[in-house]
Design an enzyme around this catalytic site. Structure first.
Site, mmCIF file in Angstrom:
data_model
loop_
_atom_site.group_PDB
_atom_site.id
_atom_site.type_symbol
_atom_site.label_atom_id
_atom_site.label_comp_id
_atom_site.label_asym_id
_atom_site.label_seq_id
_atom_site.Cartn_x
_atom_site.Cartn_y
_atom_site.Cartn_z
ATOM 1 N N CYS A 1 0.954 -1.221 0.044
ATOM 2 C CA CYS A 1 0.133 0.040 0.115
ATOM 3 C C CYS A 1 0.882 1.406 0.090
ATOM 4 C CB CYS A 1 -1.151 0.137 1.044
ATOM 5 S SG CYS A 1 -0.213 -0.479 2.697
ATOM 6 N N GLN B 1 1.572 5.178 9.055
ATOM 7 C CA GLN B 1 0.705 4.386 8.298
ATOM 8 C C GLN B 1 -0.585 3.970 9.453
ATOM 9 O OE1 GLN B 1 4.384 2.241 6.327
ATOM 10 N NE2 GLN B 1 2.583 0.932 6.365
ATOM 11 N N ARG C 1 3.940 3.256 12.476
ATOM 12 C CA ARG C 1 2.425 3.145 12.505
ATOM 13 C C ARG C 1 1.912 4.203 13.573
ATOM 14 N NH1 ARG C 1 -0.009 -0.110 9.510
ATOM 15 N NH2 ARG C 1 1.174 -2.061 10.077
ATOM 16 N N HIS D 1 -2.918 6.068 4.945
ATOM 17 C CA HIS D 1 -1.540 6.265 4.915
ATOM 18 C C HIS D 1 -0.949 7.619 4.602
ATOM 19 C CE1 HIS D 1 -1.293 2.010 6.088
ATOM 20 N NE2 HIS D 1 -0.618 1.538 5.098
HETATM 21 N N1 HSE Z 1 1.870 -3.630 5.122
HETATM 22 C C1 HSE Z 1 1.156 -2.560 5.083
HETATM 23 C C2 HSE Z 1 0.790 -1.821 6.449
HETATM 24 C C3 HSE Z 1 -0.340 -2.505 4.617
HETATM 25 O O1 HSE Z 1 1.133 -2.612 7.594
HETATM 26 O O2 HSE Z 1 0.347 -0.954 6.703
HETATM 27 C C4 HSE Z 1 -0.389 -3.775 3.193
HETATM 28 O O3 HSE Z 1 0.124 -3.183 2.101
#
Ligand code: HSE
Length: 373
Positions: free
Chosen positions: A135, A162, A267, A274
Site C-alpha cells: 500500500c 501508516q 504506525r 497512509h
Molecule cells: N503492510 C502495510 C501496513 C499494509 O502494514 O500498513 C499492506 O500493504
C-alpha cells in the site's frame, strides 16, 4: 463471457473491492462465481445479478474452470492453492491482493495509472499472475511516480505514517478500544476544567502503559503513541515494510537502474489512510511549477494541495482523504539543503488505491483485453 472466481470477498479489502465493483457496475462484464473457505453451499453475496451458491475455495477442479481468479484471501491461501492449480495445467489469470507472489519473476505488480505499459506488455507476453502492490508503495507512486518514470529522481526517502487498517481489521478495532479505554479512564479529569494538564498527561501515560490496556494485535499501545516498526526485521536492519519501498517500486516500474528508496515506516493512530513525508533528490534543478504540472498531468486522482495552513488542514490529512480515491500531495517545496531536494507530504486511502482499486482495475483490463482477442 469470462468465468471469474472471487475468493476473500468478505474480508476488509475484499469488501472494499466488492463495493467499488458494484459502484462501477463491473459485475456485468463477466460471469462471476463466488468461492468460500468456510461456507460452501450458502448464498452468494448480492451483487445485483443472480449467481450460483458459494463454491469451495479449495476445490481445485472448480477453480480450474475459471478464466480469471481474483483473491483477497491472503498469502497462505495463495501458497496453498496456486501451485496446485498451475501443476494441474490451469493457465488462467491469477489476480491477487496478497504479497505472496509479488516478487516472483513470473508476476507483475499492478498499478495501471503508473505502469500500464508494463502490464500491457506482460499480458501480450503471456504473463498470468497480476498482483497488487504494497500500500505505501502504490500510494507513493500514485503521487510522484511520474518523476521516477521520467528519470528525474536520484533517490527518495519516505517516512511513513501508516494507518491501523494496514495491519488489519482487528487492529482497527483495537485502536478504537484503546481510544475508548483512555476516554473512559480520563473522563472525570478531562471534564473538570480545574485539572492541571500535566496531571491529565501523567494519567494518560499510566493508562496506556497499564497491563489492562487492550494491546493484543499491535506490538505496543498505539492510541496516544506511535510504533516505528512495521512487519519483520530484515538482515539489512530495515523492516520488511521499509525494504518493500525500493524492491516493489523498481519492480512496478521495471527500472533498468534501480532507484534507491529507503526510510522509516511508522504506525500511527489513523484509521485507513497512509501518509508519507517524502524527500526526493532530483537530478536536475526543476522549478516547482514544472514539477507540479508534471504530477497533475500524470493521473486524474492526484491532487496538489497548496502549501497553506488552511489547505493543508482541509485536504491533506488522513481524516480528509479517508474513503476517497484522491491522492493528496502537499507541503511541496525545495528543502534549504539545496535546489535539487524536494520535500512533499502525501496522503492516500490504504484500502482504495492502497489495496482494492489496482485489483479492480487489472480485472477490467484483463477482461477487456481478452474480450477483444
Ligand atoms: N503492510 C502495510 C501496513 C499494509 O502494514 O500498513 C499492506 O500493504
Amino acid at each position: 463471457m469470462l468465468k471469474t472466481g472471487f475468493i476473500g470477498w468478505r474480508g476488509m479489502v475484499g469488501s472494499v473491492l466488492m463495493d467499488r465493483m458494484k459502484e462501477e457496475n463491473d459485475f456485468y462484464e463477466f460471469e462471476p462465481l463466488f468461492f468460500t473457505t468456510s461456507q460452501t453451499g450458502k448464498k452468494a453475496p448480492d451483487i445485483g445479478i443472480d449467481t450460483p451458491v458459494l463454491q469451495d475455495a479449495f476445490d481445485i477442479f472448480k477453480l480450474s474452470r475459471m478464466d480469471i481468479i481474483v483473491t483477497c484471501q491472503g498469502s497462505s491461501y495463495t501458497e496453498k492453492v496456486l501451485p496446485d492449480l498451475r501443476k494441474k495445467g490451469w493457465n488462467g489469470f491469477w489476480i491477487d491482493a496478497a504479497s505472496k507472489m509479488r516478487m516472483d519473476k513470473e508476476s507483475i505488480i499492478v498499478l495501471d495509472p503508473v505502469n500500464r505499459e508494463v502490464i500491457d506488455k506482460a499480458i501480450s507476453c503471456g504473463i498470468k499472475n497480476f498482483i497488487g502492490g504494497n500500500c505505501t508503495v502504490s500510494l507513493m507512486l500514485m503521487a510522484v511516480g511520474t518523476l521516477l518514470k521520467k528519470g528525474l529522481v536520484d533517490w527518495i526517502t519516505s517516512i511513513t505514517y501508516q494507518s491501523a487498517s494496514g495491519a488489519g481489521a482487528k487492529n482497527m478495532r483495537e485502536l478504537l478500544s484503546q481510544m475508548n479505554y483512555v476516554g473512559e479512564k480520563l473522563k472525570e479529569l478531562v471534564d473538570d476544567p480545574q485539572t492541571p494538564i500535566l496531571a491529565i498527561d501523567k494519567k494518560v501515560t499510566e493508562t496506556i502503559l497499564s497491563p489492562a490496556f487492550p494491546v493484543k494485535n499491535f506490538p505496543a499501545p498505539l492510541a496516544g503513541s506511535a510504533i516505528p516498526f512495521i512487519d519483520k526485521l530484515m538482515d539489512s536492519g530495515q523492516t520488511k515494510e521499509e525494504w518493500k519501498g525500493c524492491a516493489e517500486t523498481n519492480k512496478i516500474l521495471q527500472t533498468k537502474n534501480p532507484i534507491p528508496i529507503d526510510g522509516i515506516c511508522v504506525r500511527i493512530g489513523a484509521m485507513r489512510c497512509h501518509s508519507q513525508a517524502l524527500t526526493i533528490k532530483l537530478n536536475e534543478n526543476l522549478a516547482l511549477d514544472e514539477i507540479c504540472k508534471m504530477i497533475e498531468e500524470s493521473n486524474e486522482w492526484v491532487k496538489i494541495i497548496p502549501n497553506t495552513p488552511e489547505d493543508t488542514a482541509k485536504y491533506l490529512t488522513p481524516a480528509a482523504v479517508a474513503g476517497k480515491l484522491d491522492i493528496a500531495l502537499g507541503r511541496i517545496r525545495k528543502l534549504n539543503i539545496g535546489p535539487k531536494y524536494l520535500s512533499a507530504f502525501t496522503v492516500g486511502d490504504q484500502l482504495l488505491w492502497g489495496a482494492a482499486e489496482p485489483i479492480r482495475r487489472i480485472l477490467k483490463i484483463i477482461v477487456s483485453n481478452e474480450s477483444i482477442s
